[in-house]
Motif scaffolding. Structure first.
Motif, PDB file in Angstrom:
ATOM      1  N   GLU A 377       0.848  -1.180   0.000  1.00 30.10           N
ATOM      2  CA  GLU A 377       0.000   0.000   0.000  1.00 30.10           C
ATOM      3  C   GLU A 377       0.888   1.236   0.000  1.00 30.10           C
ATOM      4  O   GLU A 377       2.081   1.165   0.327  1.00 30.10           O
ATOM      5  N   VAL A 388       2.100   2.555  -3.814  1.00 25.70           N
ATOM      6  CA  VAL A 388       2.143   1.096  -3.831  1.00 25.70           C
ATOM      7  C   VAL A 388       3.207   0.654  -4.829  1.00 25.70           C
ATOM      8  O   VAL A 388       3.426   1.287  -5.860  1.00 25.70           O
ATOM      9  N   ASP A 424       3.249  -2.246   5.889  1.00 28.10           N
ATOM     10  CA  ASP A 424       2.469  -3.075   4.974  1.00 28.10           C
ATOM     11  C   ASP A 424       3.293  -3.385   3.725  1.00 28.10           C
ATOM     12  O   ASP A 424       3.140  -2.760   2.672  1.00 28.10           O
ATOM     13  N   ASP A 543      -2.688   3.327  -8.176  1.00 26.91           N
ATOM     14  CA  ASP A 543      -2.745   2.755  -6.826  1.00 26.91           C
ATOM     15  C   ASP A 543      -2.998   1.256  -6.840  1.00 26.91           C
ATOM     16  O   ASP A 543      -3.110   0.632  -5.780  1.00 26.91           O
ATOM     17  N   SER A 545      -1.965  -2.682  -7.524  1.00 29.65           N
ATOM     18  CA  SER A 545      -0.698  -3.397  -7.291  1.00 29.65           C
ATOM     19  C   SER A 545       0.004  -3.783  -8.581  1.00 29.65           C
ATOM     20  O   SER A 545       1.229  -3.922  -8.607  1.00 29.65           O
TER      21      SER A 545
END
Length: 633
Positions: A377, A388, A424, A543, A545
């Protein structure tokens, strides 16, 4: 007497074998699977670059590319059918190319009794010279009267046909060399003096019963390539593009002062490609957006119809329509961006996944056992936001500082010193990839350090195992259904691989077909025809992945496009075709009525332990669209 006349008047360069790998292996492609006669605007292969170095050195007046093998009919001798690329001075080219082709035809008939077909004269479509990917078409940008010669014979008769056709060309050149050189110089003079292109003369058009199109272009004054962020989205690709232009004998200059264009202030050092130069046609065909030539649904194109280095390499460039008074100096090399390591105490070091160099560096570090993480994130560190996909080197390993310095010095990356280790993140590792895909995919994986092995259909149907592999990567055109080619053992092997948690990346129509046959992602999709190709506008989710930190407004290349008309609730969208005027350049018959506008084109999700990603554009087509390499990474 003929030999003496030719040797007195012609410098003859012979490239004995343009594809030494294929000569030994008995293949049309080189050892990496590339058709070298499609590589001339990309120049990914050393054989192509070698040929380019000769062409740019000599500026040959004539280029004869000897080919086999046509499937049927008489020997083929170019020039080509329409459409003709507007970046050529086609009126000057075809004046001599047609006459020379007919001289070759006459010699061939006299010596062998065999006839020839000249597409410009004899055919209406299907053998065009639109893309600059072929050897003769590329040579035409250097002033050559380019011809592809194709024979149908696989024995001595094919050799004889080429022999006598070339002999006819040599006799023609020896006789007409003065006038031909004069018109070759005129090609360069028009560019140097910024003279307008001229239409194909009526007396030449009258020699063909078929409709020939006159494509005339209004050249801009210059292209402007900034070197640094925020004006330049990718300084690495921009620098590579400038050096590509220089390698191809295009003149590039650098601004000695700041200047303003379209309300943008460009700093000193910005690259400028003025188009009042001898090889303006080549400069423009590299730097333009291209044209949408889908206006005629019945038009048959021989190969691709869209290309643009700025759009497909991810380079921001401005277009100067009217010449401005900017002081510039000529350059002969562009220096790659210099990296940096942020000073201060670091708990971890971070670098961004915004260039291909970052991918290459990451694989190299993982191969050496360096501990790396990837941000799952976005996060904030010391008031700075990181997206990310950010790569993270924890500082609690002995070589962390030297790794940071290496990222900056060797790969030219900007390395940030993080005050805290993000929470994260996922631990990275080298993945072992089983690949059943084309040469573009394999080239990318090899060049950027991925761990992969090639598979064939026979491998899957036979005893070769998928054990030990993490990902199955498959790419293929819309007309190929891999599942239909698999026997019961091959199908069971793939099903067991996915059931055990193996991941899947599917590219193109065949990739989407396999997903449907196996039942991985819950999606429905539609496709264009196998020949639809070109550049499309794409909205990337920065944003996401998969599309991590891509520019929101970007581009991609399609060949047999695939888009997703329906997706399940557990499927995520990485990229979407932009709405309305999404097609930039190329040939996609009926794209406006296709329903592809606004549709997802890259999606991903999980089914049990199997994570799958499907791509409807081609991220590595013939190793050219470097902007989309990272989304496959």
């Amino acid at each position: 007497e003929e030999v003496r006349e030719i040797l007195d008047n012609v410098i003859l360069l012979v490239d004995v074998v343009a594809n030494p790998d294929g000569r030994v292996l008995g293949t049309y492609e080189n050892s990496l699977g590339f058709n070298l006669n499609r590589d001339f605007i990309t120049q990914s292969q050393p054989e192509t670059r070698a040929a380019v170095s000769v062409i740019t050195k000599w500026n040959p007046m004539v280029c004869l590319d000897l080919h086999g093998f046509m499937e049927e009919g008489p020997m083929l001798i170019e020039p080509c059918t329409p459409p003709h690329n507007p970046n050529y001075e086609y009126d000057l080219y075809v004046k001599w190319a047609l006459a020379e082709a007919e001289a070759m035809e006459t010699e061939l008939l006299e010596q062998t009794g065999n006839s020839a077909v000249i597409p410009f004269r004899d055919w209406s479509e299907g053998w065009d010279d639109w893309p600059p990917i072929f050897t003769p078409m590329y040579a035409m940008y250097h002033g050559a009267y380019g011809h592809t010669l194709e024979t149908i014979h696989l024995d001595y008769r094919g050799v004889q046909e080429h022999y006598w056709a070339v002999w006819g060309a040599l006799r023609f050149v020896a006789e007409h060399r003065r006038e031909m050189v004069r018109d070759q110089i005129e090609i360069f003079r028009r560019g140097f003096l910024n003279l307008p292109p001229q239409p194909i003369p009526a007396e030449i058009l009258s020699q063909t019963p078929f409709e020939q199109y006159n494509y005339l272009i209004d050249y801009p004054a210059a292209y402007v390539i900034p070197t640094k962020e925020p004006l330049q989205q990718n300084p690495y690709e921009a620098t590579k593009l400038v050096n590509f232009l220089l390698y191809n004998d295009v003149r590039v200059e650098q601004a000695s002062e700041a200047f303003r264009l379209d309300d943008v202030l460009y700093p000193k050092g910005t690259y400028i490609v003025w188009l009042d130069q001898p090889k303006r046609g080549l400069a423009n065909t590299i730097l333009w957006n291209g044209w949408d030539i889908s206006y005629d649904p019945g038009l048959l194109m021989y190969d691709i119809s869209g290309w643009s280095h700025p759009l497909l390499w991810g380079v921001t460039r401005g277009i100067m329509m009217d010449k401005m008074n900017v002081k510039t100096c000529v350059i002969n090399k562009a220096n790659m961006p210099k990296g940096s390591v942020e000073a201060g105490t670091a708990r971890a070091y971070a670098y961004l996944p915004t260039c291909n160099e970052a991918i290459e560096a990451t694989n190299a570090l993982l191969a050496r056992g360096v501990t790396l993480y990837r941000a799952k994130e976005g996060f904030v560190d010391a008031g700075r936001s990181f997206g990310v996909g950010t790569f993270i080197v924890p500082a609690n390993q002995a070589n962390a500082k030297s790794v940071a310095n290496e990222l900056a010095s060797k790969y030219g990356l900007r390395v940030f010193a993080l005050r805290a280790m993000p929470s994260d993140v996922s631990l990275m590792r080298k993945l072992h990839i089983a690949v059943l895909a084309d040469e573009g995919v394999r080239f990318f994986l090899k060049e950027y350090g991925f761990d992969f092995d090639d598979f064939t259909v026979d491998d899957l149907n036979g005893e070769r195992s998928l054990a030990g592999y993490d990902v199955f990567l498959h790419a293929g055109p819309v007309w190929w259904n891999l599942w239909d080619d698999l026997n019961s053992d091959g199908r069971a092997k793939l099903l067991a691989f996915f059931a055990a948690g193996g991941d899947y990346v599917g590219i193109g129509g065949s990739g989407a077909d396999l997903n449907e046959e196996v039942g991985l992602l819950s999606v429905e999709y539609d496709t264009g025809s196998w020949a639809d190709n070109g550049i499309i506008r794409v909205t990337y989710d920065a944003d996401d992945s998969v599309a991590a930190q891509y520019p929101v407004d970007g581009y991609a290349f399609v060949y047999g496009p695939v888009w997703f008309t329906s997706i399940g609730g557990d499927v995520y969208v990485s990229a979407t075709i932009q709405s309305e005027d999404f097609f930039v350049s190329g040939f996609w018959s009926g794209w406006m009525e296709s329903g592809a506008d606004g549709m997802p084109i890259v999606v991903h999700g999980a089914n049990g332990g199997c994570v799958s990603t499907l791509m409807g554009f081609d991220p590595t087509f013939r190793a050219h669209p470097e902007h989309t390499f990272r989304i496959l990474a």
